[in-house]
Write a protein that holds these residues in place. Structure first.
Motif, PDB file in Angstrom:
ATOM      1  N   LYS A   7       0.821  -1.166  -0.055  1.00  0.00           N
ATOM      2  CA  LYS A   7      -0.172  -0.160  -0.011  1.00  0.00           C
ATOM      3  C   LYS A   7       0.993   1.107   0.005  1.00  0.00           C
ATOM      4  CE  LYS A   7      -4.088  -1.842   0.435  1.00  0.00           C
ATOM      5  NZ  LYS A   7      -4.876  -1.654  -0.820  1.00  0.00           N
ATOM      6  N   ARG A   8       2.240   0.953  -0.115  1.00  0.00           N
ATOM      7  CA  ARG A   8       3.047   2.371   0.142  1.00  0.00           C
ATOM      8  C   ARG A   8       2.652   3.414  -0.902  1.00  0.00           C
ATOM      9  NH1 ARG A   8       6.891   5.237  -1.238  1.00  0.00           N
ATOM     10  NH2 ARG A   8       8.671   6.028   0.207  1.00  0.00           N
ATOM     11  N   GLU A   9       2.590   3.042  -2.114  1.00  0.00           N
ATOM     12  CA  GLU A   9       2.367   4.134  -3.275  1.00  0.00           C
ATOM     13  C   GLU A   9       0.957   4.791  -2.965  1.00  0.00           C
ATOM     14  OE1 GLU A   9       4.362   5.528  -5.485  1.00  0.00           O
ATOM     15  OE2 GLU A   9       5.687   4.437  -4.660  1.00  0.00           O
ATOM     16  N   ASN A  10      -0.026   4.260  -2.723  1.00  0.00           N
ATOM     17  CA  ASN A  10      -1.399   4.687  -2.174  1.00  0.00           C
ATOM     18  C   ASN A  10      -1.241   5.413  -1.172  1.00  0.00           C
ATOM     19  OD1 ASN A  10      -2.348   3.086  -4.616  1.00  0.00           O
ATOM     20  ND2 ASN A  10      -3.235   1.535  -3.157  1.00  0.00           N
ATOM     21  N   LEU A  11      -0.652   5.030  -0.090  1.00  0.00           N
ATOM     22  CA  LEU A  11      -0.307   5.717   1.154  1.00  0.00           C
ATOM     23  C   LEU A  11       0.215   6.997   0.823  1.00  0.00           C
ATOM     24  CD1 LEU A  11       0.534   3.015   3.678  1.00  0.00           C
ATOM     25  CD2 LEU A  11      -1.393   4.405   3.806  1.00  0.00           C
ATOM     26  N   LEU A  12       1.323   7.046   0.196  1.00  0.00           N
ATOM     27  CA  LEU A  12       1.850   8.236  -0.248  1.00  0.00           C
ATOM     28  C   LEU A  12       1.011   9.290  -1.148  1.00  0.00           C
ATOM     29  CD1 LEU A  12       4.601   9.869  -0.524  1.00  0.00           C
ATOM     30  CD2 LEU A  12       5.174   8.453  -2.787  1.00  0.00           C
ATOM     31  N   ALA A  17      -2.180  13.942  -1.359  1.00  0.00           N
ATOM     32  CA  ALA A  17      -3.345  14.978  -1.564  1.00  0.00           C
ATOM     33  C   ALA A  17      -3.739  15.764  -0.472  1.00  0.00           C
ATOM     34  CB  ALA A  17      -4.481  13.836  -1.844  1.00  0.00           C
ATOM     35  N   ARG A  18      -3.386  15.518   0.895  1.00  0.00           N
ATOM     36  CA  ARG A  18      -3.820  16.057   2.146  1.00  0.00           C
ATOM     37  C   ARG A  18      -2.920  17.045   2.277  1.00  0.00           C
ATOM     38  NH1 ARG A  18      -6.343  11.889   1.270  1.00  0.00           N
ATOM     39  NH2 ARG A  18      -8.612  11.414   2.099  1.00  0.00           N
ATOM     40  N   THR A  19      -1.563  16.994   1.969  1.00  0.00           N
ATOM     41  CA  THR A  19      -0.645  17.904   2.516  1.00  0.00           C
ATOM     42  C   THR A  19      -0.067  18.741   1.357  1.00  0.00           C
ATOM     43  OG1 THR A  19       1.210  16.740   1.971  1.00  0.00           O
ATOM     44  CG2 THR A  19       0.654  16.363   4.133  1.00  0.00           C
ATOM     45  N   ARG A  20      -0.517  18.433   0.147  1.00  0.00           N
ATOM     46  CA  ARG A  20      -0.362  19.321  -1.075  1.00  0.00           C
ATOM     47  C   ARG A  20       1.063  19.260  -1.191  1.00  0.00           C
ATOM     48  NH1 ARG A  20      -5.569  22.768  -0.485  1.00  0.00           N
ATOM     49  NH2 ARG A  20      -6.919  21.587  -1.507  1.00  0.00           N
ATOM     50  N   ASP A  21       1.997  18.548  -0.552  1.00  0.00           N
ATOM     51  CA  ASP A  21       3.734  18.651  -0.641  1.00  0.00           C
ATOM     52  C   ASP A  21       4.092  17.097  -0.748  1.00  0.00           C
ATOM     53  OD1 ASP A  21       6.128  19.628  -0.739  1.00  0.00           O
ATOM     54  OD2 ASP A  21       6.257  19.731   1.661  1.00  0.00           O
ATOM     55  N   ALA A  56      -1.420   6.643   9.182  1.00  0.00           N
ATOM     56  CA  ALA A  56      -1.366   7.522   8.195  1.00  0.00           C
ATOM     57  C   ALA A  56      -2.103   8.904   8.555  1.00  0.00           C
ATOM     58  CB  ALA A  56      -1.408   7.420   6.946  1.00  0.00           C
ATOM     59  N   SER A  57      -3.322   8.767   8.949  1.00  0.00           N
ATOM     60  CA  SER A  57      -3.971   9.841   9.319  1.00  0.00           C
ATOM     61  C   SER A  57      -3.639  10.499  10.601  1.00  0.00           C
ATOM     62  CB  SER A  57      -5.692   9.656   9.456  1.00  0.00           C
ATOM     63  OG  SER A  57      -6.184   9.209   8.261  1.00  0.00           O
ATOM     64  N   VAL A  61      -2.350  14.409  11.322  1.00  0.00           N
ATOM     65  CA  VAL A  61      -3.003  15.399  12.048  1.00  0.00           C
ATOM     66  C   VAL A  61      -1.758  15.802  13.271  1.00  0.00           C
ATOM     67  CG1 VAL A  61      -4.315  15.203  14.469  1.00  0.00           C
ATOM     68  CG2 VAL A  61      -5.162  14.378  12.378  1.00  0.00           C
ATOM     69  N   ASP A  62      -0.926  14.843  13.468  1.00  0.00           N
ATOM     70  CA  ASP A  62       0.430  15.354  14.551  1.00  0.00           C
ATOM     71  C   ASP A  62       1.245  16.296  13.877  1.00  0.00           C
ATOM     72  OD1 ASP A  62      -0.540  13.506  16.381  1.00  0.00           O
ATOM     73  OD2 ASP A  62       0.979  11.873  15.760  1.00  0.00           O
ATOM     74  N   HIS A  63       1.241  15.856  12.472  1.00  0.00           N
ATOM     75  CA  HIS A  63       2.131  16.876  11.487  1.00  0.00           C
ATOM     76  C   HIS A  63       1.624  18.387  11.524  1.00  0.00           C
ATOM     77  CE1 HIS A  63       4.519  18.539   8.501  1.00  0.00           C
ATOM     78  NE2 HIS A  63       3.738  18.987   7.632  1.00  0.00           N
ATOM     79  N   VAL A  64       0.316  18.398  11.385  1.00  0.00           N
ATOM     80  CA  VAL A  64      -0.463  19.645  11.314  1.00  0.00           C
ATOM     81  C   VAL A  64      -0.339  20.382  12.773  1.00  0.00           C
ATOM     82  CG1 VAL A  64      -2.716  20.766  10.862  1.00  0.00           C
ATOM     83  CG2 VAL A  64      -2.024  19.095   9.297  1.00  0.00           C
ATOM     84  N   ARG A  65      -0.746  19.832  13.811  1.00  0.00           N
ATOM     85  CA  ARG A  65      -0.804  20.263  15.194  1.00  0.00           C
ATOM     86  C   ARG A  65       0.797  20.778  15.288  1.00  0.00           C
ATOM     87  NH1 ARG A  65      -3.982  15.873  18.171  1.00  0.00           N
ATOM     88  NH2 ARG A  65      -6.254  16.388  17.530  1.00  0.00           N
ATOM     89  N   SER A  66       1.886  19.885  14.945  1.00  0.00           N
ATOM     90  CA  SER A  66       3.187  20.522  15.205  1.00  0.00           C
ATOM     91  C   SER A  66       3.420  21.771  14.202  1.00  0.00           C
ATOM     92  CB  SER A  66       4.101  19.461  14.745  1.00  0.00           C
ATOM     93  OG  SER A  66       5.425  19.619  14.972  1.00  0.00           O
ATOM     94  N   ALA A  67       3.126  21.754  13.323  1.00  0.00           N
ATOM     95  CA  ALA A  67       3.367  23.097  12.352  1.00  0.00           C
ATOM     96  C   ALA A  67       2.678  24.207  12.947  1.00  0.00           C
ATOM     97  CB  ALA A  67       2.946  22.701  10.797  1.00  0.00           C
TER      98      ALA A  67
END
Length: 165
Positions: A7-12, A17-21, A56-57, A61-67
């Motif tokens: 599932k790696r490619e799908n997870l990527l 799609a959510r981070t746009r990066d 992954a979700s 969420v952790d990434h967004v909160r940290s930012a």
């Protein structure tokens, strides 16, 4: 672990799609791999794909909160360091160093111009620093345009040689 690689490619793509990066998505997939590799291998996981997407979700969420925390911390630091009005931004170390170097180059140029012979210096100042045309400079100095051209060329050669060392 096998489910992760399947599932790696799908997870990527899911994270991109959510981070746009794509770089951030790659980092998050790498973090996901580290978390998966730390799990107990004997654990009975009925839906590995669902677990991967949930993890992954959560990482997202952790990434967004940290930012967001980082942005708030930086804003608070700027308010504290700059003052209440926020009109002056602090200069980064690299920018400060570049400013010091630029000031030194300007000082060297000013010293080199001051060492030019008087007529050459005046022609250079009028033409290059004040922006007058060669004809206007010649008229102001009471000499020919050809003489101004020679003064300017000689001044530039002198300054280039002086500033090279």
């Amino acid at each position: 672990m096998r489910a992760f690689f399947e599932k790696r490619e799908n997870l990527l793509l899911f994270l991109a799609a959510r981070t746009r990066d794509m770089a951030t998505a790659e980092d998050l997939v790498q973090d996901l791999y580290l978390k998966i590799s730390a799990l107990d291998r004997d654990a009975d996981v009925r839906a590995p794909a669902a677990l991967l997407y949930r993890m992954a979700s959560n990482l997202l969420v952790d990434h967004v909160r940290s930012a967001q925390r980082g942005a708030r911390r930086d804003a608070a630091w700027r308010r504290e360091a700059v003052g209440g009005d926020g009109t002056h931004e602090p200069v980064s170390g690299a920018a400060a160093e570049e400013a010091v170097i630029a000031r030194e180059r300007i000082r060297q140029l000013a010293a080199a111009v001051a060492d030019l012979p008087p007529q050459m210096q005046r022609a250079f100042r009028l033409h290059k620093l004040e922006g007058r045309s060669q004809a206007e400079t010649a008229q102001a100095m009471g000499v020919s345009v050809k003489m101004i051209e020679q003064h300017i060329q000689a001044a530039i050669r002198h300054l280039a040689q002086r500033l090279r060392t």
